[in-house]
Structure formats: structure tokens, C-alpha cells
Write an enzyme that holds these catalytic residues in place. Structure first.
Site, mmCIF file in Angstrom:
data_model
loop_
_atom_site.group_PDB
_atom_site.id
_atom_site.type_symbol
_atom_site.label_atom_id
_atom_site.label_comp_id
_atom_site.label_asym_id
_atom_site.label_seq_id
_atom_site.Cartn_x
_atom_site.Cartn_y
_atom_site.Cartn_z
ATOM 1 C CG ASP A 167 -73.325 -37.136 -75.563
ATOM 2 O OD1 ASP A 167 -74.402 -36.996 -76.162
ATOM 3 O OD2 ASP A 167 -72.862 -36.294 -74.767
ATOM 4 C CG ASP A 197 -73.484 -30.212 -77.127
ATOM 5 O OD1 ASP A 197 -72.604 -29.565 -76.535
ATOM 6 O OD2 ASP A 197 -74.272 -29.710 -77.946
HETATM 7 MG MG LIG Z 1 -73.359 -34.585 -73.863
#
Ligand SMILES: [Mg+2]
Length: 279
Positions: free
Chosen positions: A14, A16
Site C-alpha cells: 500500500d 499512503d
Molecule cells: Mg494506506
């Protein structure tokens, strides 16, 4: 059937809360991703954010000294484009978009006919993602198209979106408005749908059980991995905390929790060395 964590071939990160937070890189992220490349893991970056193109993520990551090409970046927008382009509707599908430029570019790039408002032309799909210029007029157009037969597709349902030290309304807030007005529930493409997990595993050319998802959110990153039958690792540099993970039923918990992505190489080295696990 027993699966071995030592068989992990692909790592799906992922963005962010894992690689950066707001404009700030997470300490050790560039070094860890460099290690993944050298250790020959297929490394993918997967975000539910639909507002940017994959090319803009290549630039963003390069700014953090992370070398990734567009083929190794998957967004909920690119996944939606891949999903719709792979469906047969007998003609070039017409897509009404409630979303930002990144989503429009990904859909057009996949050969779909994108419109921003309804006219006489029949709409096949209404695709809804984060839209910071969302208006009543857009809501009305989406509602009408769905009520007259267009299929309702959501890039993601994240209620909030993290910025520096706060949150703003996420794509899910817009999707909820359209769902309420149209009195329909959408097909969800991004995390945590099992579909997203299967699409990205196919993209990476591995079986789900050969992939490890690394993320900061239990209800998206860890859940998509669990639903798709992947290995999961949570980092504590984003939204969710370790206590929340422990409170979940065993089949929803991450397989591993590390303080940050900087600790991922040590975990993978240990797993490769034969710390086989089963589930
Ligand atoms: Mg995230």
C-alpha cells in the site's frame, strides 16, 4: 492444505501510510523497497486512491528515491479500467464518471468512452470515485443513469482519506451519496473486495498464496489480502493500531505486524530461512 510463507514471491505494498504519509516519506521506505527488488520479489504498489494516474505515482515515488514503473503500480482507477475493459458489452462501453482526472485518464487509456454528463446516449456504467469537485448536478446525472439501467461501479468505499495529521472525505463518501440517491449498491472494485486481490495477483503472475499484502489499514489492506487468500502484514505507520488488530477474529488479523516498512526485509529474510507457517 498447508501453505508456506517461505513461498512468497510477490509483495504488494500500500502507499499512503506505508511508503509515505502526506508529503513525507516513511523512514527506511526507499531502502526496504530497494532490498525487495534485489531479493527478487515481484514488487507492486497498490493504492485505493483513484484521483491520480499511475504515471504520476511513478514521479511521486521517484521523488522518494523509489524506482517503480507504471506496470508495477495499481490504483483503484487502473483496476476499474482493467475490469471494465475486460467485460464484453457488444460495443465500446459508455462510462459516466464522477471522479477526477486520474480516473478519467485510466478509463480512456483502456479504450472506454468516457462522458462527464448524460445526454441522449445510453450509459453502460457509472463509475464513482473521489471527486473534490462533486456537485448536486453530478449526483443527479449519476442517479438518473443508474436508475435507467447503467451498472453502478465504485472505485473504493474509503469513507475518509488521510492527509498529514487529519482526514478529509474519501471516495466512499461520494459513493454513499450516489448509492443513496440511486437506491442501489455498487459493485466495488478496489480494496477490500476479493476481486481486487484476485486481479492484482493475476497482474503479478502469482497465485494468491504466493503474495504478501503490506498495509496500514485493517479494513482495506489486511481484509483484501485475507479475502483473496494472501499473506498479510500490517505496519504501524498509518491508520490502524496493533490493539485494533488483536481485537479482530483470527481470520481477519494480519499474519504479521511490524513497526514500519523498514522492518519488512528482516521479516522476509526470516520467512525465507524456513520459518514456515500454516493457516
Ligand atoms: Mg494506506
Amino acid at each position: 492444505m498447508t501453505y508456506h510463507a517461505a513461498d512468497i514471491k510477490a509483495v504488494i505494498l500500500d502507499l499512503d501510510g506505508v511508503i509515505y504519509r502526506g508529503q513525507t516519506p516513511i523512514r527506511g521506505a526507499a531502502k526496504a523497497t530497494d532490498w525487495l527488488h534485489r531479493a527478487r520479489y515481484h514488487t507492486y504498489y497498490f493504492t485505493n486512491n483513484s484521483t491520480r494516474t499511475r504515471d504520476s505515482y511513478v514521479e511521486l515515488l521517484a521523488g522518494f528515491d523509489i524506482d517503480a514503473d507504471a506496470d508495477h503500480i495499481v490504483t483503484s482507477a487502473s483496476l476499474t479500467a482493467e475490469y471494465l475493459a475486460g467485460r464484453e458489452c457488444g460495443r465500446r462501453p459508455v462510462v459516466l464518471v464522477v471522479g477526477e482526472d486520474g480516473l478519467v485518464k485510466e478509463l480512456r487509456g483502456a479504450g472506454l468512452h468516457v462522458v462527464r454528463r448524460t445526454g441522449k446516449r445510453a450509459v453502460d456504467y457509472v463509475v464513482v470515485g473521489m471527486d473534490r469537485d462533486f456537485t448536486y448536478r453530478k449526483l443527479h446525472a449519476a442517479q438518473q443513469a443508474i436508475r435507467t439501467g447503467a451498472e453502478f461501479i465504485a472505485t473504493n468505499r474509503d469513507a475518509t482519506y488521510p492527509v498529514e495529521d487529519n482526514v478529509i472525505p474519501g471516495g466512499g463518501s461520494i459513493v454513499a451519496a450516489v448509492a443513496t440517491a440511486a437506491e442501489r449498491e455498487p459493485v466495488l472494485i478496489g480494496k477490500p473486495s476479493r476481486r481486487a486481490g484476485m486481479l492484482i495477483a493475476r497482474h503479478a503472475g502469482v497465485k494468491a498464496r504466493e503474495a504478501l499484502v503490506v498495509g496500514d489499514r485493517l479494513e482495506t489492506d489486511i481484509l483484501v489480502g485475507r479475502r483473496a487468500g494472501m499473506w498479510t502484514c500490517m505496519v504501524l505507520t498509518g491508520i490502524s493500531g496493533g490493539h485494533e488488530a488483536q481485537a479482530l477474529p483470527a481470520n481477519r488479523r494480519p499474519h504479521w505486524i511490524v513497526d514500519s516498512i523498514a522492518h519488512l526485509p528482516a521479516l522476509l529474510r526470516k520467512l525465507r530461512a524456513g520459518g514456515s507457517s500454516r493457516r
